[in-house]
Design an enzyme around this catalytic site. Structure first.
Site, PDB file in Angstrom:
ATOM      1  CB  SER A  10      13.290  75.186  28.547  1.00 46.69           C
ATOM      2  OG  SER A  10      14.137  75.472  29.632  1.00 46.69           O
ATOM      3  CE  LYS A  14      14.717  71.870  31.073  1.00 40.91           C
ATOM      4  NZ  LYS A  14      14.945  73.283  30.772  1.00 40.91           N
ATOM      5  CB  SER A  39      10.724  73.943  32.202  1.00 42.70           C
ATOM      6  OG  SER A  39      11.616  74.200  31.140  1.00 42.70           O
ATOM      7  CE  LYS A  64      10.309  72.115  28.392  1.00 44.34           C
ATOM      8  NZ  LYS A  64       9.977  73.408  29.035  1.00 44.34           N
TER       9      LYS A  64
END
Length: 274
Positions: free
Chosen positions: A51, A54, A108, A213
């Site tokens: 992820s 993203k 997420s 993140k």
């Protein structure tokens, strides 16, 4: 001459000792002000990034300057059929594009990320073209992104490339703000639901984080990107393929302590973050 050789050996030994102290298989820490690498471990290996993808999705969407208040419905095609991951974003729910960005970055959510790419001007194919263009512009030579969520094991990069990506993402106020919020309430079909940041270090009084993140798939392991401020300077921290959340957090704390020391060994070659 002999003294120089002994010093080089000492630096190499310190590097090896530091690297073995880290459970994550790949890592890099960069002093943003100088561009110098404070810590490195297998930072040029190409690996799945889960992820962390993203952040690229968010940048590409924001670059298009769409209406962030536009209402977008979650559709069946946004449901993960690759990993069958769970989601607290139900099919049929309608969100603003800004809320989808928040759900994708802070908690997420994969459906939210896919909906952002699906609703990109021109659709998913145009989104993918924009991603490739962005990667080229940022000089991410060892990065490949096939889809917007990070679920695909073919979304790959290196710790070094991801440091550049993190620095670029930190230039977007929306990304900075969203990724450093501990939690938020979002309206889902008329009911307020609380969503939490997947990085538990956000909000920790011992940390000053201006970008964050996390990521996880079986192939990628536990991953994290952060931009942190400590010891009077900003630094980019990337950790890839830790065994678990506790290991990832322990590694992050180890590198945070390393940054706060007056002497940083090893200080590697300068990395061009531009």
């Amino acid at each position: 001459m002999i003294r120089s050789i002994l010093f080089a050996v000492a630096i190499a030994a310190a590097s090896s000792a530091s690297a073995t102290s880290l459970g994550s298989k790949h890592a890099i820490v960069i002093d943003e002000g100088t561009g110098k690498v404070v810590f490195e471990k297998n930072a040029t290996d190409i690996v799945p990034i889960a992820s962390l993808t993203k952040l690229m999705t968010a940048m590409v969407v924001l670059d298009a300057k769409p209406d962030m208040h536009e209402r977008i419905s979650i559709k069946e095609e946004d449901v993960d059929t690759l990993k069958f991951s769970s989601s607290r974003v139900p099919v049929g729910a309608v969100f603003s594009r800004h809320e989808l960005l928040e759900l994708a970055l802070m908690s997420s959510d994969n459906r939210a990320a896919h909906a952002l790419a699906r609703s990109y001007p021109g659709g998913l194919e145009h989104f993918k073209v924009a991603v490739r263009s962005k990667a080229h512009m940022l000089n991410l030579r060892r990065t490949n992104i096939e889809e917007p969520t990070g679920l695909s094991p073919y979304n790959t990069s290196t710790a070094s490339d991801l440091a550049k990506l993190a620095l670029a993402a930190s230039k977007y106020p929306d990304i900075e703000r969203i990724t450093t919020v501990s939690n938020d309430l979002i309206d889902v079909n008329g009911r307020m639901r609380q969503y939490h940041n997947t990085n538990r270090l956000v909000g920790d009084k011992n940390w000053t984080i201006s970008l964050s993140k996390t990521g996880y798939t079986q192939e990628a392991g536990r991953c994290i990107i952060m931009r942190v401020h400590t010891a009077g300077r900003d630094a980019i921290m990337v950790l890839l393929n830790a065994r678990g959340n506790a290991n990832r957090t322990a590694d992050a704390n180890y590198l945070h302590r390393l940054l706060t020391k007056e002497q940083h060994q090893p200080v590697m070659a300068k990395l061009n973050l531009k």
